[in-house]
Write a protein that holds these residues in place. Structure first.
Motif, short mmCIF file in Angstrom:
data_model
loop_
_atom_site.label_atom_id
_atom_site.label_comp_id
_atom_site.label_asym_id
_atom_site.label_seq_id
_atom_site.Cartn_x
_atom_site.Cartn_y
_atom_site.Cartn_z
N ILE A 233 65.66 61.72 4.73
CA ILE A 233 64.02 61.18 4.51
C ILE A 233 64.02 59.66 4.51
CG2 ILE A 233 63.44 63.58 3.40
CD1 ILE A 233 63.36 62.32 0.72
N CYS A 234 63.02 59.20 5.10
CA CYS A 234 63.03 57.66 5.18
C CYS A 234 61.68 57.08 4.53
CB CYS A 234 62.93 57.40 6.38
SG CYS A 234 64.26 58.05 7.59
N TRP B 102 56.33 58.37 4.13
CA TRP B 102 57.70 59.17 4.16
C TRP B 102 57.87 59.99 5.40
CZ3 TRP B 102 61.08 58.86 0.22
CH2 TRP B 102 60.75 58.28 -1.22
N PHE B 103 58.82 59.97 6.07
CA PHE B 103 59.21 60.99 7.11
C PHE B 103 60.48 61.45 7.23
CE2 PHE B 103 60.31 57.01 9.23
CZ PHE B 103 61.41 57.48 10.00
N THR B 104 60.54 62.57 7.89
CA THR B 104 62.09 63.34 7.97
C THR B 104 62.86 62.98 9.26
OG1 THR B 104 61.48 64.91 6.24
CG2 THR B 104 63.02 65.71 7.76
N VAL B 105 64.07 63.09 9.34
CA VAL B 105 65.07 63.13 10.56
C VAL B 105 65.74 64.28 10.21
CG1 VAL B 105 66.86 61.94 11.75
CG2 VAL B 105 64.69 60.58 10.83
N ASN C 277 63.37 63.53 15.04
CA ASN C 277 62.66 62.71 14.21
C ASN C 277 61.28 63.44 14.15
OD1 ASN C 277 61.00 60.65 13.14
ND2 ASN C 277 60.87 59.25 14.81
N LEU C 278 61.14 63.78 12.88
CA LEU C 278 59.83 64.64 12.79
C LEU C 278 58.79 63.97 11.84
CD1 LEU C 278 61.88 67.90 11.42
CD2 LEU C 278 60.86 67.37 13.74
N ASN C 279 58.73 62.38 12.23
CA ASN C 279 57.79 61.68 11.65
C ASN C 279 56.41 62.54 12.01
OD1 ASN C 279 56.22 59.54 10.81
ND2 ASN C 279 57.34 57.97 11.63
N SER C 280 55.59 62.42 10.85
CA SER C 280 54.20 63.01 10.92
C SER C 280 53.29 62.06 11.61
CB SER C 280 53.65 63.44 9.49
OG SER C 280 53.56 62.11 8.81
N LEU C 281 53.68 61.00 11.83
CA LEU C 281 52.68 60.04 12.65
C LEU C 281 52.62 60.44 14.26
CD1 LEU C 281 52.90 56.86 10.51
CD2 LEU C 281 51.08 58.28 10.73
N LEU C 282 53.87 61.22 14.51
CA LEU C 282 54.07 61.28 15.90
C LEU C 282 53.73 62.64 16.32
CD1 LEU C 282 57.90 60.64 16.38
CD2 LEU C 282 56.07 59.35 17.17
#
Length: 320
Positions: free
Chosen positions: A113-114, A120-123, A132-137
């Motif tokens: 988690i980054c 915050w986002f998850t890899v 890359n499971l970034n919620s901004l994508l």
């Protein structure tokens, strides 16, 4: 890709999206995370009260806002850590000395988690592949094994804090499917709102009366203006040299003594066809004549060097 759970950004609830994308399901809501944050706040208040409820430190603590959450939906690393603890998971700082001494290749981990500036986002690894499971994508982004270490290093360079997830993650459909098959991504996902921003930009350009062809035409016209300006500069240099040659000829034909302070010589501009005249003092003529001779000498030297080089390549000697 359809089997991968990917919660997209809503408000400032990136901590919730980070946790749910990590666990691959709707495991936490804002209410549940707020409850954890309030519990942490109360534990901190009790510890502060142990020093005395009448102390200045305790009164200051009560006046400060919560450090574990705010009205926008932000939740602290302590909230995330406690939420993961419910599932028997723990986090370790990726660039800590403790972890780096283990010398573990990132591809052998399960998830990261980054965090950067309260986002915050998850890899996570699903099956045999990283995402890359970034919620901004707009959707999951496939990350190759060879690129994973570089991706994490780039995040660190940009100022991200990265945490390694340790423990057994809950079983999920995407992990089961991707264990027996691999996916390919033809087009990487964009940031949410990127297409809309481009559409608005194009619309604004159209509203301003500038089509794409007009923009290209403007660029061509600008290049043409630059070329004309350069050509005019070349013409001015040629005209200057013509004027100077004429002035030199006149001065050698017995004109006024160029060394005399009051002497002057008249020379017509070549591009004016004699319609206008320019008076030059003897000192100005001397300077321009010297500059002219210097240029001629430089051109002659360059020509001699070129001839010598050509002769050397052909094996002959230049004319003496």
């Amino acid at each position: 890709m359809e089997s991968i759970f990917h919660e997209k950004q809503e408000g400032s609830l990136c901590a919730q999206h980070c946790l749910n994308n990590l666990l691959q399901g709707e495991y936490f809501s804002p209410v549940e995370l707020s409850s954890i944050a309030q519990q942490l706040d109360e534990e901190e208040r009790v510890r502060m009260a142990e020093g005395g409820v009448q102390t200045e430190e305790y009164r200051t603590f009560l006046q400060q806002p919560s450090g574990n959450m705010d009205d926008s939906g932000f939740f602290s690393i302590q909230v995330i850590s406690n939420a993961l603890g419910v599932w028997g998971l723990e986090i370790i700082l990726f660039n800590s000395r403790e972890y780096q001494q283990l010398q573990i290749n990132p591809i052998h981990e399960k998830a990261f988690i980054c965090n950067y500036k309260e986002h915050w986002f998850t890899v996570r690894k699903l099956g045999q592949q990283w995402f890359n499971l970034n919620s901004l994508l707009t959707g999951p982004e496939l990350i190759s094994d060879t690129y994973l270490a570089l991706f994490l290093a780039q995040l660190q360079q940009e100022g991200y804090c990265i945490f390694v997830i340790r423990g057994s993650l809950p079983e999920c459909e995407a992990d089961q499917i991707l264990r027996i098959m691999r996916v390919e991504q033809q087009q990487r996902p964009k940031l949410i709102g990127e297409d809309e921003a481009q559409r608005v930009s194009v619309q604004q350009t159209s509203d301003a009366g500038h089509t794409a062809d007009e923009v290209l035409l403007d660029e061509d016209e600008e290049e043409l203006r630059k070329a004309l300006a350069l050509s005019r500069q070349g013409m001015e240099v040629e005209d200057e040299e013509a004027d100077l040659r004429r002035a030199i000829q006149l001065s050698m034909q017995g004109g006024s003594d160029p060394r005399s302070p009051g002497a002057a010589v008249t020379a017509g501009s070549s591009h004016d066809s004699g319609s206008s005249e320019e008076a030059m003092t003897a000192e100005e003529l001397r300077r321009r004549r010297q500059a002219y001779f210097d240029r001629q000498q430089a051109q002659s030297s360059a020509h001699d060097r070129s001839s010598a080089d050509g002769a050397k390549e052909s094996g002959t000697k230049p004319d003496q």
